[in-house]
Design a protein around this motif. Structure first.
Motif, PDB file in Angstrom:
ATOM      1  N   MET A 174       0.828  -1.201   0.000  1.00  0.00           N
ATOM      2  CA  MET A 174       0.000   0.000   0.000  1.00  0.00           C
ATOM      3  C   MET A 174       0.865   1.255   0.000  1.00  0.00           C
ATOM      4  SD  MET A 174      -3.002   1.329  -0.089  1.00  0.00           S
ATOM      5  CE  MET A 174      -4.243   0.135   0.447  1.00  0.00           C
ATOM      6  N   LEU A 175       1.957   1.248   0.758  1.00  0.00           N
ATOM      7  CA  LEU A 175       2.848   2.409   0.785  1.00  0.00           C
ATOM      8  C   LEU A 175       3.461   2.680  -0.579  1.00  0.00           C
ATOM      9  CD1 LEU A 175       4.665   1.874   4.207  1.00  0.00           C
ATOM     10  CD2 LEU A 175       2.807   3.465   3.691  1.00  0.00           C
ATOM     11  N   HIS A 176       3.791   1.622  -1.305  1.00  0.00           N
ATOM     12  CA  HIS A 176       4.355   1.782  -2.650  1.00  0.00           C
ATOM     13  C   HIS A 176       3.309   2.263  -3.645  1.00  0.00           C
ATOM     14  CE1 HIS A 176       7.573  -1.401  -1.425  1.00  0.00           C
ATOM     15  NE2 HIS A 176       7.873  -0.191  -0.993  1.00  0.00           N
ATOM     16  N   THR A 177       2.048   1.927  -3.379  1.00  0.00           N
ATOM     17  CA  THR A 177       0.965   2.319  -4.289  1.00  0.00           C
ATOM     18  C   THR A 177       0.661   3.807  -4.186  1.00  0.00           C
ATOM     19  OG1 THR A 177      -0.045   0.120  -4.178  1.00  0.00           O
ATOM     20  CG2 THR A 177      -1.469   1.940  -4.864  1.00  0.00           C
ATOM     21  N   LEU A 178       0.728   4.349  -2.968  1.00  0.00           N
ATOM     22  CA  LEU A 178       0.352   5.737  -2.726  1.00  0.00           C
ATOM     23  C   LEU A 178       1.580   6.625  -2.618  1.00  0.00           C
ATOM     24  CD1 LEU A 178      -2.383   5.121   0.015  1.00  0.00           C
ATOM     25  CD2 LEU A 178      -2.697   5.246  -2.467  1.00  0.00           C
ATOM     26  N   ASP A 179       1.408   7.914  -2.946  1.00  0.00           N
ATOM     27  CA  ASP A 179       2.523   8.845  -2.782  1.00  0.00           C
ATOM     28  C   ASP A 179       2.541   9.378  -1.350  1.00  0.00           C
ATOM     29  OD1 ASP A 179       0.719  11.029  -2.522  1.00  0.00           O
ATOM     30  OD2 ASP A 179       0.635  11.253  -4.699  1.00  0.00           O
ATOM     31  N   GLU A 180       3.502  10.236  -1.048  1.00  0.00           N
ATOM     32  CA  GLU A 180       3.711  10.674   0.338  1.00  0.00           C
ATOM     33  C   GLU A 180       2.511  11.433   0.888  1.00  0.00           C
ATOM     34  OE1 GLU A 180       6.976  13.214   2.958  1.00  0.00           O
ATOM     35  OE2 GLU A 180       7.434  12.597   0.895  1.00  0.00           O
ATOM     36  N   ASN A 181       1.920  12.307   0.079  1.00  0.00           N
ATOM     37  CA  ASN A 181       0.745  13.048   0.547  1.00  0.00           C
ATOM     38  C   ASN A 181      -0.427  12.118   0.808  1.00  0.00           C
ATOM     39  OD1 ASN A 181       2.005  15.564   0.453  1.00  0.00           O
ATOM     40  ND2 ASN A 181       1.466  15.877  -1.700  1.00  0.00           N
ATOM     41  N   GLU A 182      -0.550  11.103  -0.018  1.00  0.00           N
ATOM     42  CA  GLU A 182      -1.642  10.145   0.159  1.00  0.00           C
ATOM     43  C   GLU A 182      -1.417   9.270   1.388  1.00  0.00           C
ATOM     44  OE1 GLU A 182      -2.860   9.749  -4.579  1.00  0.00           O
ATOM     45  OE2 GLU A 182      -1.353   8.421  -3.694  1.00  0.00           O
ATOM     46  N   HIS A 183      -0.162   9.097   1.805  1.00  0.00           N
ATOM     47  CA  HIS A 183       0.113   8.365   3.048  1.00  0.00           C
ATOM     48  C   HIS A 183      -0.548   9.071   4.228  1.00  0.00           C
ATOM     49  CE1 HIS A 183       4.045   6.473   1.282  1.00  0.00           C
ATOM     50  NE2 HIS A 183       2.943   5.996   0.726  1.00  0.00           N
ATOM     51  N   ASP A 184      -0.482  10.398   4.251  1.00  0.00           N
ATOM     52  CA  ASP A 184      -1.100  11.156   5.340  1.00  0.00           C
ATOM     53  C   ASP A 184      -2.608  10.964   5.359  1.00  0.00           C
ATOM     54  OD1 ASP A 184       1.390  12.117   6.051  1.00  0.00           O
ATOM     55  OD2 ASP A 184       1.194  13.959   4.864  1.00  0.00           O
ATOM     56  N   ILE A 185      -3.218  10.917   4.187  1.00  0.00           N
ATOM     57  CA  ILE A 185      -4.660  10.705   4.089  1.00  0.00           C
ATOM     58  C   ILE A 185      -5.023   9.312   4.596  1.00  0.00           C
ATOM     59  CG2 ILE A 185      -6.582  10.445   2.465  1.00  0.00           C
ATOM     60  CD1 ILE A 185      -5.241  12.624   0.766  1.00  0.00           C
ATOM     61  N   LEU A 186      -4.235   8.342   4.183  1.00  0.00           N
ATOM     62  CA  LEU A 186      -4.463   6.964   4.619  1.00  0.00           C
ATOM     63  C   LEU A 186      -4.409   6.853   6.139  1.00  0.00           C
ATOM     64  CD1 LEU A 186      -4.666   3.889   3.899  1.00  0.00           C
ATOM     65  CD2 LEU A 186      -2.176   3.879   3.915  1.00  0.00           C
ATOM     66  N   LEU A 187      -3.388   7.428   6.734  1.00  0.00           N
ATOM     67  CA  LEU A 187      -3.234   7.366   8.189  1.00  0.00           C
ATOM     68  C   LEU A 187      -4.359   8.125   8.897  1.00  0.00           C
ATOM     69  CD1 LEU A 187       0.633   7.821   8.585  1.00  0.00           C
ATOM     70  CD2 LEU A 187      -0.703   5.707   8.676  1.00  0.00           C
ATOM     71  N   ALA A 188      -4.757   9.266   8.338  1.00  0.00           N
ATOM     72  CA  ALA A 188      -5.845  10.033   8.947  1.00  0.00           C
ATOM     73  C   ALA A 188      -7.139   9.229   8.937  1.00  0.00           C
ATOM     74  CB  ALA A 188      -6.032  11.356   8.197  1.00  0.00           C
TER      75      ALA A 188
END
Length: 313
Positions: A153-167
Motif C-alpha cells: 500500500m505504501l508503494h501504491t500511494l505517494d507521500e501526501n496520500e500516506h497522510d490521508i491513509l493514516l488520517a
C-alpha cells in the motif's frame, strides 16, 4: 395491547426504508449514531414485544397459570392475542435470544483477538508496517489500537496520500467505529429485519473516516482520489489470510460482517460538498424510536392489567 404490542414489529419492517436517505443526505457521523441507535432500540423493543406475546401463551396453560395464581380459563377468554400468534412469538423470541447470544460471543472474541494482536505489535506512534506486496491498510482496536499498513500500500500511494491513509485509519480508532459496528450487528442478530441498518453502519463509518481525513488534510478531492486509488490497487491483489474480524480498513473488506458500501459512492460523496445534519431526518428517526419505546411500555402495562384481571378471577 392489541395494537401497541405489534407496533415495534411494524416499525422494524419499515425502518430499512429510511436507510438510504440517512446514508446519502445526512452527515456521516450523525447518520452512524442514528442508524446504530435505531438498530439497538428497535431490536430491544421488538424482542420485548415478542416476550409480551409469548407471556400471554404461558398463562393459558393450567400448570403454569397456577404458579402465578392466575386463572387459565379467564386468560383464554380475556387474552387479546391468538394462541398460535403467542406461540409463534415465543419461538421467534427464542431464536432471537440464541442468535444475539452467538453474535455477542463472536464479536467479543474477535475484538479481544484484535486487541491482543494490537498489543503484540511494538510501535512508537501507533503505526505498524508489514512486509506484504498486497496493498492493504486497516485499524486494529485495542488499548491502544494500531494502524497496520502493508508495504504494498505504501508503494501504491505517494507521500501526501500516506497522510490521508493514516488520517482515515486513525479516525476509525479515535471514534471507536468497531463499537458502532458491533452494536448494529447485535441488533440485527436479534431482529433480522434490521440487517439493512447494520449494513448501512459499515458504510457510514467509512464515510465518517473519509470526512475526518478530508477535514485534517483540507483537500476533499485528494482524499477521493486516494480512496479510489487504494481500491483499484487492491482489486486484483490477493486478500490477506489472517486479519482479525474487529479490523476496519480503508478498503472496507476486512470481514463478511464488516462489508463497506461501494467505493464509488464514497468517492462521489467526497467530490460533492459536505453533507449537513438534516434536522428532518433526525426528527423522523427520533419519532420512530419514541413510538417504539412508548408502544412497548404501553403493551407491558396492558399485560400487567391482564395479569391482574386473570388473577382476580
Amino acid at each position: 395491547m392489541r395494537i401497541a404490542v405489534y407496533l415495534p414489529l411494524l416499525l422494524s419492517v419499515l425502518a430499512p426504508l429510511g436507510v438510504r436517505p440517512l446514508c446519502e443526505r445526512c452527515e456521516p457521523r450523525l447518520a452512524t449514531w442514528l442508524l446504530t441507535a435505531s438498530a439497538v432500540v428497535l431490536a430491544a423493543a421488538s424482542s420485548i414485544s415478542l416476550g409480551l406475546l409469548a407471556a400471554t401463551a404461558l398463562i393459558r396453560f393450567p400448570l403454569l397459570a397456577t404458579l402465578g395464581d392466575w386463572s387459565a380459563h379467564a386468560a383464554q377468554h380475556d387474552d387479546p392475542a391468538e394462541l398460535s400468534v403467542a406461540l409463534a412469538a415465543g419461538l421467534l423470541l427464542g431464536g432471537a435470544v440464541i442468535a444475539a447470544a452467538r453474535m455477542l460471543w463472536r464479536r467479543a472474541r474477535t475484538l479481544a483477538a484484535a486487541a491482543l494482536e494490537a498489543a503484540c505489535m511494538p510501535t512508537r506512534d501507533g503505526l505498524v508496517i508489514v512486509e506484504d506486496e498486497a496493498p492493504d491498510a486497516f485499524a486494529l482496536p485495542g488499548l491502544p489500537g494500531r494502524v497496520v499498513v502493508s508495504t504494498g500500500m505504501l508503494h501504491t500511494l505517494d507521500e501526501n496520500e500516506h497522510d490521508i491513509l493514516l488520517a482515515h485509519e486513525r479516525a476509525h480508532l479515535a471514534a471507536h467505529h468497531y463499537a458502532f459496528v458491533a452494536l448494529a450487528q447485535f441488533g440485527a442478530a436479534a431482529n433480522p429485519l434490521l440487517r439493512p441498518l447494520a449494513t448501512a453502519v459499515t458504510y457510514t463509518i467509512e464515510r465518517w473516516a473519509d470526512e475526518r481525513a478530508a477535514t485534517s488534510t483540507g483537500d476533499r478531492a485528494r482524499v477521493a482520489r486516494t480512496v479510489g486509488k487504494a481500491a483499484l490497487a487492491a482489486r486484483h491483489a490477493p486478500a490477506r489470510t489472517r486479519v482479525p474480524g474487529g479490523a476496519l480498513g480503508i478498503l472496507g473488506r476486512r470481514n463478511p460482517l464488516i462489508t463497506a458500501g461501494p467505493v464509488p459512492r464514497r468517492v462521489a460523496a467526497l467530490l460533492a460538498p459536505p453533507l449537513g445534519r438534516h434536522p428532518a431526518l433526525t426528527a423522523a428517526t427520533a419519532v420512530v424510536l419514541t413510538a417504539a419505546t412508548c408502544s412497548t411500555a404501553d403493551a407491558a402495562h396492558d399485560l400487567h392489567l391482564l395479569l391482574e384481571a386473570v388473577g382476580a378471577s
